[in-house]
Design an enzyme around this catalytic site. Structure first.
Site, PDB file in Angstrom:
ATOM      1  N   ARG A   1      -1.506   7.089   6.786  1.00 44.56           N
ATOM      2  CA  ARG A   1      -1.138   6.545   5.311  1.00 44.56           C
ATOM      3  C   ARG A   1      -0.538   7.773   4.633  1.00 44.56           C
ATOM      4  O   ARG A   1      -0.726   8.069   3.508  1.00 44.56           O
ATOM      5  CB  ARG A   1      -1.771   5.859   4.444  1.00 44.56           C
ATOM      6  CG  ARG A   1      -2.363   4.556   5.270  1.00 44.56           C
ATOM      7  CD  ARG A   1      -1.306   3.766   5.085  1.00 44.56           C
ATOM      8  NE  ARG A   1      -1.887   2.260   6.099  1.00 44.56           N
ATOM      9  CZ  ARG A   1      -1.960   2.209   7.385  1.00 44.56           C
ATOM     10  NH1 ARG A   1      -1.272   3.362   8.114  1.00 44.56           N
ATOM     11  NH2 ARG A   1      -2.562   1.267   7.909  1.00 44.56           N
TER      12      ARG A   1
ATOM     13  N   SER B   1      -3.738  -3.086   0.298  1.00 50.61           N
ATOM     14  CA  SER B   1      -5.162  -2.455   0.018  1.00 50.61           C
ATOM     15  C   SER B   1      -4.823  -1.134  -0.953  1.00 50.61           C
ATOM     16  O   SER B   1      -3.870  -0.311  -0.910  1.00 50.61           O
ATOM     17  CB  SER B   1      -5.430  -1.884   1.610  1.00 50.61           C
ATOM     18  OG  SER B   1      -5.797  -2.887   2.315  1.00 50.61           O
TER      19      SER B   1
ATOM     20  N   GLU C   1      -4.740   4.542  -1.982  1.00 48.91           N
ATOM     21  CA  GLU C   1      -3.590   4.446  -0.776  1.00 48.91           C
ATOM     22  C   GLU C   1      -2.272   4.319  -1.690  1.00 48.91           C
ATOM     23  O   GLU C   1      -1.282   4.918  -1.602  1.00 48.91           O
ATOM     24  CB  GLU C   1      -3.628   3.473   0.147  1.00 48.91           C
ATOM     25  CG  GLU C   1      -2.452   3.123   1.209  1.00 48.91           C
ATOM     26  CD  GLU C   1      -2.817   2.139   2.121  1.00 48.91           C
ATOM     27  OE1 GLU C   1      -3.917   2.010   2.571  1.00 48.91           O
ATOM     28  OE2 GLU C   1      -1.928   1.123   2.558  1.00 48.91           O
TER      29      GLU C   1
HETATM   30  C1  LIG Z   1       0.481  -8.274  -0.041  1.00 46.30           C
HETATM   31  C2  LIG Z   1       0.626  -6.629   0.541  1.00 46.30           C
HETATM   32  C3  LIG Z   1       0.035  -6.203   1.797  1.00 46.30           C
HETATM   33  C4  LIG Z   1       0.186  -5.130   2.137  1.00 46.30           C
HETATM   34  N1  LIG Z   1      -0.041  -4.769   3.432  1.00 46.30           N
HETATM   35  C5  LIG Z   1      -0.066  -3.750   4.092  1.00 46.30           C
HETATM   36  C6  LIG Z   1      -0.280  -3.115   5.375  1.00 46.30           C
HETATM   37  O1  LIG Z   1      -0.882  -3.992   6.240  1.00 46.30           O
HETATM   38  N2  LIG Z   1      -0.189  -2.036   5.832  1.00 46.30           N
HETATM   39  C7  LIG Z   1       0.265  -0.791   4.966  1.00 46.30           C
HETATM   40  O2  LIG Z   1       0.523   0.165   5.529  1.00 46.30           O
HETATM   41  N3  LIG Z   1       0.923  -1.287   3.717  1.00 46.30           N
HETATM   42  C8  LIG Z   1       0.574  -2.613   3.225  1.00 46.30           C
HETATM   43  N4  LIG Z   1       1.018  -2.954   2.068  1.00 46.30           N
HETATM   44  C9  LIG Z   1       1.593  -1.611   1.203  1.00 46.30           C
HETATM   45  C10 LIG Z   1       3.083  -1.708   1.151  1.00 46.30           C
HETATM   46  O3  LIG Z   1       3.752  -2.821   1.309  1.00 46.30           O
HETATM   47  C11 LIG Z   1       3.527  -0.411   2.063  1.00 46.30           C
HETATM   48  O4  LIG Z   1       3.154   0.913   1.694  1.00 46.30           O
HETATM   49  C12 LIG Z   1       5.174  -0.260   1.907  1.00 46.30           C
HETATM   50  O5  LIG Z   1       5.430   0.622   3.302  1.00 46.30           O
HETATM   51  C13 LIG Z   1       5.662   0.214   0.698  1.00 46.30           C
HETATM   52  O6  LIG Z   1       7.049  -0.005   1.014  1.00 46.30           O
HETATM   53  P1  LIG Z   1       7.950  -0.175  -0.443  1.00 46.30           P
HETATM   54  O7  LIG Z   1       9.480  -0.335   0.139  1.00 46.30           O
HETATM   55  O8  LIG Z   1       7.556  -1.434  -1.240  1.00 46.30           O
HETATM   56  O9  LIG Z   1       7.761   1.112  -1.058  1.00 46.30           O
HETATM   57  P2  LIG Z   1       7.489   1.526  -2.765  1.00 46.30           P
HETATM   58  O10 LIG Z   1       6.022   0.765  -3.037  1.00 46.30           O
HETATM   59  O11 LIG Z   1       8.342   1.081  -3.330  1.00 46.30           O
HETATM   60  O12 LIG Z   1       7.231   3.156  -2.558  1.00 46.30           O
HETATM   61  C14 LIG Z   1       6.339   3.588  -2.143  1.00 46.30           C
HETATM   62  C15 LIG Z   1       6.249   5.122  -1.981  1.00 46.30           C
HETATM   63  O13 LIG Z   1       7.426   5.577  -1.099  1.00 46.30           O
HETATM   64  C16 LIG Z   1       8.586   6.108  -1.514  1.00 46.30           C
HETATM   65  N5  LIG Z   1       9.557   5.999  -1.149  1.00 46.30           N
HETATM   66  C17 LIG Z   1      10.171   4.675  -1.014  1.00 46.30           C
HETATM   67  N6  LIG Z   1      11.285   4.409  -0.220  1.00 46.30           N
HETATM   68  C18 LIG Z   1      11.628   5.568  -0.023  1.00 46.30           C
HETATM   69  C19 LIG Z   1      12.589   6.432   0.868  1.00 46.30           C
HETATM   70  N7  LIG Z   1      13.736   5.437   1.189  1.00 46.30           N
HETATM   71  N8  LIG Z   1      12.710   7.775   0.853  1.00 46.30           N
HETATM   72  C20 LIG Z   1      11.719   8.387   0.420  1.00 46.30           C
HETATM   73  N9  LIG Z   1      10.708   7.993  -0.270  1.00 46.30           N
HETATM   74  C21 LIG Z   1      10.593   6.496  -0.626  1.00 46.30           C
HETATM   75  C22 LIG Z   1       8.366   5.936  -3.205  1.00 46.30           C
HETATM   76  O14 LIG Z   1       8.741   7.067  -3.857  1.00 46.30           O
HETATM   77  C23 LIG Z   1       6.909   5.831  -3.368  1.00 46.30           C
HETATM   78  O15 LIG Z   1       6.310   7.206  -3.509  1.00 46.30           O
HETATM   79  C24 LIG Z   1       0.745  -4.047   1.494  1.00 46.30           C
HETATM   80  C25 LIG Z   1       1.371  -4.448   0.172  1.00 46.30           C
HETATM   81  C26 LIG Z   1       1.104  -5.668  -0.195  1.00 46.30           C
HETATM   82  C27 LIG Z   1       1.600  -6.306  -1.658  1.00 46.30           C
END
Ligand SMILES: Cc1cc2nc3c(=O)[nH]c(=O)nc-3n(C[C@H](O)[C@H](O)[C@H](O)COP(=O)(O)OP(=O)(O)OC[C@H]3O[C@@H](n4cnc5c(N)ncnc54)[C@H](O)[C@@H]3O)c2cc1C
Length: 298
Positions: free
Chosen positions: A171, A219, A289
């Site tokens: 992560r 998480s 995380e």
């Molecule tokens: C119900 C639920 C279950 C989940 N299960 C998991 C799981 O099993 N495994 C897991 O790893 N995560 C899980 N997550 C967490 C989350 O979905 C992941 O971390 C996901 O990768 C975040 O993507 P996002 O587009 O929502 O990013 P955001 O939340 O919008 O951003 C997260 C970070 O990434 C940066 N970012 C986003 N896009 C870019 C880009 N294109 N370039 C540079 N930086 C960028 C943002 O600036 C920020 O710092 C879960 C979340 C929820 C709500």
């Protein structure tokens, strides 16, 4: 065509956009400026023209983000809608835009028979968010599959980068600063295939063990080496502990739920309470995380 100060772009610029509309926790103060580009060229022009002093924050779909109630100064870039490429490249390659939902990547890879890709279906974020977090589930991790990435920098220049230019861990991804992902080339494994039944079983297991459908960020804490954050939190008696409208889920102790009227401050205070209690009870320092960004309200 919209002008923002000296900026002239095709996309949409909003002022004081509530970030609670753009995070899965449904909390967060306003973005000073919120930019939705009309296309990649428009985004490049915007970045090129933007005052170099203005801070830039890139939004995926906010599924791993706690935005504080004081909001985000500078510009939030919401480009997920314009970066949705999804195409085959060679027998085992897939080129995906950073705005593409991971679930869509997983489902298309299943149709193409490319694996291992099932784990992407469990991640409710974008490909860009997954690249930033090295998101993973069920034994799979995003960067295991990356062959190259394309990025855009603070001045609107595009770069091609190899995995070797990033330091990737659990992560955690550290690479060139002030640069954001716009695309990735994933390479899947010959002869592995992808299993739709396995994917559906994985989603069922999630439904049974996680409070899906309630506002959360998945998480909250990383798992410490050799253990599970959820086990430590539950054993410290924290399931159901609440601060304001934020509560530690009774279904999965590593999830914090917004019960309806939580503020980002409630959630952050609960995160800190959980961290402190686990440290006192187990002597283990949990590391969150979720990304915590923005200003503490005055
Ligand atoms: C119900 C639920 C279950 C989940 N299960 C998991 C799981 O099993 N495994 C897991 O790893 N995560 C899980 N997550 C967490 C989350 O979905 C992941 O971390 C996901 O990768 C975040 O993507 P996002 O587009 O929502 O990013 P955001 O939340 O919008 O951003 C997260 C970070 O990434 C940066 N970012 C986003 N896009 C870019 C880009 N294109 N370039 C540079 N930086 C960028 C943002 O600036 C920020 O710092 C879960 C979340 C929820 C709500």
């Amino acid at each position: 065509m919209m002008a923002a100060g000296e900026l002239t772009v095709q996309g949409e610029i909003r002022r004081d956009e509530p970030m609670s509309r753009h995070t899965s926790w449904r909390v967060g103060g306003p973005a000073e400026m919120f930019f939705v580009p009309a296309g990649l060229d428009d985004l490049a022009l915007f970045l090129h023209e933007l005052d170099p002093q203005t801070p830039v924050f890139w939004l995926g779909v906010g599924s791993n983000l706690l935005v504080r109630d004081g909001g985000i100064p500078g510009v939030v870039i919401a480009a997920a809608r314009i970066l949705r490429k999804l195409e085959r490249e060679g027998p085992y390659g897939v080129r995906a835009g950073s705005g593409l939902p991971c679930t869509q990547l997983a489902r298309q890879c299943i149709r193409w028979g490319l694996g291992p890709s099932e784990f992407f279906a469990g991640i409710p974020g974008t490909v860009g968010g997954a690249l930033t977090m090295n998101a993973g589930a069920h034994g799979g991790e995003t960067w295991e599959r990356v062959e190259s990435v394309r990025t855009i920098d603070r001045f609107g220049e595009i770069h091609e980068r190899a995995p070797g230019e990033y330091s990737v861990g659990y992560r955690s991804v550290v690479g060139p600063t002030n640069e954001w992902f716009i695309e990735a080339l994933f390479r899947f494994e010959p002869g592995v295939g992808a299993n739709k039944a396995e994917l559906e079983a994985m989603l069922e297991r999630r439904k049974a063990t996680q409070p899906l459908g309630q506002p959360s960020c998945g998480s909250v804490f990383r798992n410490p080496p050799g253990d599970h954050a959820a086990r430590l939190i539950e054993a410290a008696g924290l399931k159901g502990h609440a601060i304001g409208g934020a509560i530690v889920s009774r279904k999965h102790a590593n999830f914090i739920i917004n019960t309806g009227d939580a503020t980002a401050t409630d959630i952050e205070e609960l995160i800190e309470h959980v961290r402190q209690t686990v440290l006192e009870v187990h002597g283990v320092e949990l590391v969150h995380e979720v990304r915590i960004v923005g200003e503490i309200p005055r």
